[in-house]
Design a protein around this motif. Sequence first.
Motif, short mmCIF file in Angstrom:
data_model
loop_
_atom_site.label_atom_id
_atom_site.label_comp_id
_atom_site.label_asym_id
_atom_site.label_seq_id
_atom_site.Cartn_x
_atom_site.Cartn_y
_atom_site.Cartn_z
N ALA A 169 0.84 -1.21 0.00
CA ALA A 169 0.00 0.00 0.00
C ALA A 169 0.87 1.25 0.00
N MET A 170 1.92 1.21 0.79
CA MET A 170 2.83 2.36 0.87
C MET A 170 3.53 2.60 -0.47
N LYS A 171 3.90 1.49 -1.11
CA LYS A 171 4.56 1.58 -2.41
C LYS A 171 3.63 2.25 -3.42
N GLU A 172 2.36 1.84 -3.39
CA GLU A 172 1.40 2.40 -4.35
C GLU A 172 1.08 3.86 -4.05
N ARG A 173 1.03 4.18 -2.76
CA ARG A 173 0.67 5.55 -2.36
C ARG A 173 1.81 6.53 -2.64
N HIS A 174 3.05 6.13 -2.31
CA HIS A 174 4.17 7.08 -2.41
C HIS A 174 5.13 6.78 -3.56
N GLY A 175 4.91 5.71 -4.27
CA GLY A 175 5.83 5.36 -5.37
C GLY A 175 7.19 4.93 -4.84
N THR A 176 7.20 4.36 -3.63
CA THR A 176 8.47 3.97 -3.01
C THR A 176 9.07 2.76 -3.74
N THR A 177 10.38 2.79 -3.89
CA THR A 177 11.09 1.66 -4.47
C THR A 177 11.50 0.73 -3.33
N ILE A 178 11.34 -0.58 -3.56
CA ILE A 178 11.61 -1.52 -2.46
C ILE A 178 12.62 -2.59 -2.89
N LEU A 179 13.63 -2.78 -2.07
CA LEU A 179 14.57 -3.89 -2.24
C LEU A 179 14.36 -4.84 -1.07
N LEU A 180 14.13 -6.09 -1.38
CA LEU A 180 13.65 -7.01 -0.36
C LEU A 180 14.47 -8.30 -0.36
N ILE A 181 15.06 -8.62 0.77
CA ILE A 181 15.70 -9.93 0.92
C ILE A 181 14.67 -10.85 1.58
N SER A 182 14.42 -11.99 0.97
CA SER A 182 13.44 -12.90 1.56
C SER A 182 13.73 -14.34 1.17
N HIS A 183 13.33 -15.26 2.06
CA HIS A 183 13.40 -16.68 1.74
C HIS A 183 12.00 -17.24 1.52
N ASN A 184 11.02 -16.35 1.43
CA ASN A 184 9.63 -16.79 1.35
C ASN A 184 9.15 -16.77 -0.11
N LEU A 185 8.90 -17.94 -0.63
CA LEU A 185 8.51 -18.09 -2.04
C LEU A 185 7.23 -17.31 -2.36
N HIS A 186 6.26 -17.40 -1.46
CA HIS A 186 4.98 -16.72 -1.67
C HIS A 186 5.19 -15.21 -1.74
N VAL A 187 5.97 -14.69 -0.81
CA VAL A 187 6.23 -13.25 -0.78
C VAL A 187 6.92 -12.80 -2.06
N ILE A 188 7.91 -13.56 -2.48
CA ILE A 188 8.67 -13.16 -3.66
C ILE A 188 7.79 -13.19 -4.91
N SER A 189 7.04 -14.27 -5.06
CA SER A 189 6.24 -14.38 -6.28
C SER A 189 5.06 -13.40 -6.30
N HIS A 190 4.54 -13.01 -5.13
CA HIS A 190 3.39 -12.11 -5.10
C HIS A 190 3.75 -10.64 -5.04
N TYR A 191 4.85 -10.32 -4.39
CA TYR A 191 5.11 -8.91 -4.11
C TYR A 191 6.29 -8.31 -4.87
N SER A 192 7.10 -9.12 -5.57
CA SER A 192 8.25 -8.51 -6.25
C SER A 192 8.02 -8.43 -7.75
N ASP A 193 8.57 -7.37 -8.36
CA ASP A 193 8.49 -7.19 -9.81
C ASP A 193 9.71 -7.80 -10.48
#
Lengths: 229, 262
Positions: A169-193
């Motif tokens: 929501a924050m990304k959509e509201r403010h156009g924030t760029t996000i770099l994310l380290i994760s081991h969660n397959l669901h998170v990566i496939s759903h939330y990363s471009d």
Amino acid sequence: MSEREYRSGGLILRVSNLYVEERGRPILEDINFSVERGTTLAIVGPNGAGKTTLFRVLMNLIPYTGTVEWSGRARIGYVPQTLVSTDLPVSVEEFLGLKSISDHKECMESVGLNQGMLKESLSELSGGELQRVLLGWAIADNPDILLFDEPTSLVDIGAEEPIYERILAMKERHGTTILLISHNLHVISHYSDFLLAINRKQFYFGKTRTIPHHDLIKLMAGISEGEGD
Amino acid sequence: MTDTLQYALLLPIIVGIFVGPTAGYLGSIMISKRMALVGDALSHVALPGLAIGLLLNFNPFIGAFSFLVAVMIATWYLQKSTVLPIETIIGVLFVLALAVGLLITPETELLHALFGDISTITPLDTAITGVIAFFTVLVTRLIYRDMAMSMISKEMALSMGVKVERINLIYLILVATVVAIGIKEVGTILVGAVVIVPAAAARNISRNLRNYALFSAFFGGFSAVIGVVISYFSGVPAGPLVVISGVVVFVIAFFIGKGHWR
């Protein structure tokens, strides 16, 4: 991505020929990627692959060779896996005050926490509550780019989703760029471009949605090579 | 008030009021940096400096302070330039200092250096201690926020623009200063305790930073004054009594605080 695209503001970060060593041992070699403004880049790889080291480079905390170019004066917010020490008796209110965050109410509400928690000590919070406070702390001054180092590693499974929904929501509201380290397959496939897979060396950089599920698992484990677009 | 009472009780009490809260306030950071044993070890570094001052006939305080600052800077440099943990660096450097100090301190002065002698304090010593304590508290207050942030998360602090290494160096010099002014009160053996014990007591009953800092300073001042007063009426040296008073406060705070049992 061309020099013209970068200069025109499409890119917020470009990393070329990055090399990092520690005590003569290479930690990262030949890393090349770029990040478009307002997108989410997931960084994956097995433990010890150099993911957190990459974040340290981006924050200019450790020496490196190669190029790390930020577009303009990008303000960086950082959310660590957890705190080094919650031994210091710091209340949530004082913690927010350390960054001169004035509107504590709005900050707490932005991450789904109630104001009653302001007087509590950081050491008394659950893993999920602490992560939300860290998130609120990081996003309070609307940074241009957020670095998340496994932001939900200590969070209960049920509490994980709301945190990512808020990040989105924050990304959509403010156009924030996000770099994310994760081991969660669901998170990566759903939330990363975009996805950057490293295991000391880079072996994939490209769009997340073009990667078949089984290949994504291999990339995360650092056992397969792929080709980016 | 007689001159005897003035010099034997009032001046030590004033020194205690200067040194105790200053040491307690600084100690609140030391406990949180998990440097409690380091605080004890570093106090020993003052001994060779004191000895050199005595041997070469200049103010032993200046000798102790110079030695402490030099070793603190060496510690800071080794910590940021090597992979050695700070406990190891301090463990090696500081026992070396203690050994050298014991070898070169004149035997007649050794007991005073080791255990302090607050009864010989002069009005000038008291005034100097007051001025140094004031500036130590002032600088500590200025860096406290950045120190707290760097202890919570070094990376988050750096992302805020905190100069973590510089702040650490300033902190170590402040510790050297408070150890130097505390030596007269309790001696080199026990001066680490006046830094550590009040903060350890305050930690038992504090849930926020503000109370923690306030209680640390208050307990430091309280145990210093109680120790000095008991010393005056009992004839027992003040140093050990100041430390024992602090430990009693720690035990009471532990039971009041609850929630610290496994």
